[in-house]
Design a protein around this motif. Structure first.
Motif, short mmCIF file in Angstrom:
data_model
loop_
_atom_site.label_atom_id
_atom_site.label_comp_id
_atom_site.label_asym_id
_atom_site.label_seq_id
_atom_site.Cartn_x
_atom_site.Cartn_y
_atom_site.Cartn_z
N GLN A 40 46.72 27.76 75.20
CA GLN A 40 46.95 29.25 74.55
C GLN A 40 46.99 29.99 75.80
O GLN A 40 45.88 30.01 76.39
N PRO A 41 47.93 31.02 75.98
CA PRO A 41 47.81 32.03 76.96
C PRO A 41 46.66 32.84 76.68
O PRO A 41 46.16 33.14 75.53
N ALA A 42 45.86 33.34 77.67
CA ALA A 42 45.02 34.43 77.78
C ALA A 42 45.32 35.66 76.94
O ALA A 42 46.45 35.88 76.74
N ALA A 43 44.46 36.39 76.61
CA ALA A 43 44.75 37.71 76.08
C ALA A 43 45.53 38.43 76.99
O ALA A 43 45.54 38.24 78.33
N LYS A 44 46.62 39.11 76.43
CA LYS A 44 47.43 39.92 76.99
C LYS A 44 48.58 39.13 77.75
O LYS A 44 48.94 39.71 78.84
N ALA A 45 48.56 37.92 77.29
CA ALA A 45 49.78 37.05 77.78
C ALA A 45 50.30 36.27 76.83
O ALA A 45 49.99 36.19 75.54
N ARG A 46 51.42 35.74 77.23
CA ARG A 46 52.50 34.97 76.18
C ARG A 46 53.12 34.02 77.35
O ARG A 46 53.17 33.99 78.31
N PHE A 47 53.59 33.15 76.34
CA PHE A 47 54.20 31.84 77.05
C PHE A 47 55.55 31.61 76.27
O PHE A 47 55.83 31.72 75.21
N ILE A 48 56.75 31.58 77.16
CA ILE A 48 57.97 30.95 76.44
C ILE A 48 58.53 29.89 77.11
O ILE A 48 58.48 29.63 78.38
N GLN A 49 58.68 28.96 76.30
CA GLN A 49 59.15 27.64 76.81
C GLN A 49 60.77 27.70 76.99
O GLN A 49 61.54 28.24 76.17
N MET A 50 61.23 27.08 78.27
CA MET A 50 62.46 27.05 78.40
C MET A 50 63.09 25.88 77.87
O MET A 50 62.38 24.87 77.62
N PRO A 51 64.51 25.84 77.56
CA PRO A 51 65.40 27.02 77.78
C PRO A 51 64.93 28.15 76.69
O PRO A 51 64.83 27.52 75.50
N PHE A 52 65.24 29.10 76.83
CA PHE A 52 65.47 30.39 76.05
C PHE A 52 66.61 31.38 76.17
O PHE A 52 67.21 31.19 77.33
N GLY A 53 67.03 32.14 75.26
CA GLY A 53 68.00 32.93 75.22
C GLY A 53 67.35 34.39 75.65
O GLY A 53 66.02 34.87 75.47
N LEU A 54 68.15 35.25 76.11
CA LEU A 54 68.04 36.86 76.35
C LEU A 54 67.37 37.56 75.21
O LEU A 54 66.57 38.13 75.56
N VAL A 55 67.82 36.97 73.79
CA VAL A 55 67.40 37.97 72.84
C VAL A 55 65.83 37.57 72.83
O VAL A 55 64.94 38.53 72.42
N LEU A 56 65.37 36.24 72.78
CA LEU A 56 64.02 36.05 72.64
C LEU A 56 63.26 36.50 73.93
O LEU A 56 62.11 37.17 73.46
N LEU A 57 63.70 36.48 75.05
CA LEU A 57 63.24 37.33 76.14
C LEU A 57 63.00 38.76 75.92
O LEU A 57 61.74 39.14 75.99
N ALA A 58 63.94 39.47 75.35
CA ALA A 58 63.92 40.94 75.26
C ALA A 58 62.72 41.06 74.10
O ALA A 58 61.99 42.05 74.19
N SER A 59 62.81 40.10 73.22
CA SER A 59 61.93 40.57 71.90
C SER A 59 60.40 40.36 72.46
O SER A 59 59.52 41.08 72.18
N VAL A 60 60.29 39.21 73.31
CA VAL A 60 58.80 39.22 73.84
C VAL A 60 58.37 40.18 74.91
O VAL A 60 57.35 40.68 74.85
N VAL A 61 59.24 40.68 75.64
CA VAL A 61 58.88 41.75 76.47
C VAL A 61 58.55 42.97 75.68
O VAL A 61 57.47 43.76 76.05
N ASP A 62 59.51 43.26 74.79
CA ASP A 62 59.23 44.48 74.01
C ASP A 62 57.70 44.37 73.32
O ASP A 62 56.96 45.37 73.19
N GLU A 63 57.35 43.17 72.70
CA GLU A 63 56.21 42.79 72.12
C GLU A 63 55.09 43.20 72.94
O GLU A 63 54.07 43.84 72.58
N LEU A 64 55.16 42.56 74.21
CA LEU A 64 53.92 42.65 75.16
C LEU A 64 53.86 44.22 75.81
O LEU A 64 52.63 44.51 75.98
N LEU A 65 54.78 44.86 75.77
CA LEU A 65 54.86 46.35 76.35
C LEU A 65 54.34 47.22 75.24
O LEU A 65 53.90 48.04 75.49
N SER A 66 54.56 46.73 73.94
CA SER A 66 53.94 47.57 73.02
C SER A 66 52.65 47.55 72.53
O SER A 66 52.17 48.39 71.77
N ARG A 67 51.90 46.62 73.03
CA ARG A 67 50.63 46.18 72.67
C ARG A 67 49.70 47.27 73.34
O ARG A 67 49.78 47.83 74.23
#
Length: 100
Positions: free
Chosen positions: A73-100
């Motif tokens: 499990q990633p530490a606080a303020k961290a996330r993990f995406i398993q490859m391969p992934f699409g740009l929609v998922l990447l954008a969603s996770v970036v938005d989520e992290l930046l909005s915290r």
């Protein structure tokens, strides 16, 4: 960049640290490979968070099993995406992290 974010690229952890030290504005998000050369991922986040305490970290990896065969499990303020992934998922996770 297409979403209006400033993006700085570094190809090694050492280069990322030097880049962060040379910048005046804070870094909000680090996106890095889970398995990095030179420096452990948690160490890189620790060093960069010393300068920018609000830094969030996103790690990308094909696999991330721990010694028990389960994913860490990633530490606080961290996330993990398993490859391969699409740009929609990447954008969603970036938005989520930046909005915290």
């Amino acid at each position: 960049r297409k979403r209006g974010l400033s993006v700085w690229e570094a190809f090694t952890p050492g280069e990322a640290i030097r880049l962060a030290e040379s910048r005046l504005d804070p870094i909000d998000l680090l996106i890095a490979d889970f398995d990095m050369p030179e420096v452990d991922r948690s160490e890189l986040c620790r060093v960069l968070r010393a300068r920018d305490p609000g830094l969030r970290c996103l790690f990308l990896s094909e696999s991330m099993p721990n010694r028990h065969g389960r994913h860490e499990q990633p530490a606080a303020k961290a996330r993990f995406i398993q490859m391969p992934f699409g740009l929609v998922l990447l954008a969603s996770v970036v938005d989520e992290l930046l909005s915290r």
